[in-house]
Design a protein around this motif. Structure first.
Motif, short mmCIF file in Angstrom:
data_model
loop_
_atom_site.label_atom_id
_atom_site.label_comp_id
_atom_site.label_asym_id
_atom_site.label_seq_id
_atom_site.Cartn_x
_atom_site.Cartn_y
_atom_site.Cartn_z
N GLU A 1 55.07 44.42 50.93
CA GLU A 1 55.79 45.60 51.38
C GLU A 1 54.91 46.82 51.23
O GLU A 1 54.15 46.96 50.27
N TYR A 2 55.01 47.73 52.19
CA TYR A 2 54.10 48.88 52.24
C TYR A 2 54.18 49.77 51.01
O TYR A 2 53.25 50.51 50.71
N ARG B 1 64.37 45.09 43.80
CA ARG B 1 65.10 45.97 44.72
C ARG B 1 65.74 47.17 44.00
O ARG B 1 66.51 47.91 44.60
N GLU C 1 65.31 50.58 45.70
CA GLU C 1 66.14 50.71 46.89
C GLU C 1 67.60 50.97 46.53
O GLU C 1 68.27 51.77 47.17
N HIS D 1 52.35 38.58 52.69
CA HIS D 1 52.93 39.80 53.22
C HIS D 1 53.31 40.67 52.02
O HIS D 1 53.94 40.18 51.08
N VAL E 1 57.21 47.09 57.95
CA VAL E 1 57.67 47.06 56.56
C VAL E 1 56.64 46.39 55.67
O VAL E 1 56.48 46.75 54.51
N TYR E 2 55.94 45.41 56.21
CA TYR E 2 55.00 44.62 55.44
C TYR E 2 53.59 44.74 56.02
O TYR E 2 53.42 44.83 57.23
N ASN F 1 54.79 48.55 47.84
CA ASN F 1 54.68 47.69 46.65
C ASN F 1 53.50 48.12 45.79
O ASN F 1 52.36 48.10 46.25
#
Length: 162
Positions: free
Chosen positions: A126-127, A23, A26, A124, A149-150, A129
């Motif tokens: 994250e878009y 994270r 972010e 899944h 998001v995924y 990643n």
């Protein structure tokens, strides 16, 4: 040598560090937050996720990835997510251990076992990643989106065996 072992309560600080490392980008978006505030937020988010995984993925393998006896990541896999599906719930490595082939080796072990079981493997992602490229190199295919998001990725054994 890379290996896996079940998580224990004593691993929570390490698991928090692993989670927080995923994270970092972010947290860079909120420079007005103090490091203490960021850590408190990440701790709350990690504990909520940890509790969720334990409650809703009962029977899953929640494991620490070790490299030469050092805890370097986590891999959570539910081998019986459904009768036909293995779900990789999460795989994450500390920054110093990324791009060393460890994640690929862990993923290949899941795919090999998935093929043995005759099950599809899903995850899944994250878009944003960067590991998405690794999944695609391992023949995962994007099959859907979740909460914008995924992406849902899928690997099918029949399409990947000779």
């Amino acid at each position: 040598m890379v290996s896996l072992r079940p998580i224990t309560e004593a691993d929570l600080p390490t698991l928090l560090d692993i989670y927080a490392s995923t994270r970092a980008d972010e947290m860079a978006l909120v420079p007005e937050w103090s490091e203490t505030d960021k850590r408190a937020f990440l701790t709350q988010q990690f504990m909520a996720q940890h509790q969720y995984y334990q409650e809703f993925y009962q029977g899953a393998n929640l494991q620490i990835i070790e490299n030469d006896g050092v805890s370097v990541g986590r891999m959570y896999v539910h081998w019986n997510y459904s009768p036909s599906e293995v779900r990789i719930m999460d795989i994450a490595l500390l920054p110093d251990y990324r791009r060393r082939g460890i994640g690929k080796k862990m993923l290949e072990s899941v795919l090999n076992k998935g093929a043995e079981l005759g099950k599809t493997v899903t995850i899944h992602v994250e878009y944003n990643n960067p590991a998405m490229k690794l999944y695609e190199r391992l023949n995962f295919r994007k099959i859907g989106e979740f909460n914008s998001v995924y992406y849902l990725y899928e690997w099918k054994p029949a399409a990947n065996t000779p």
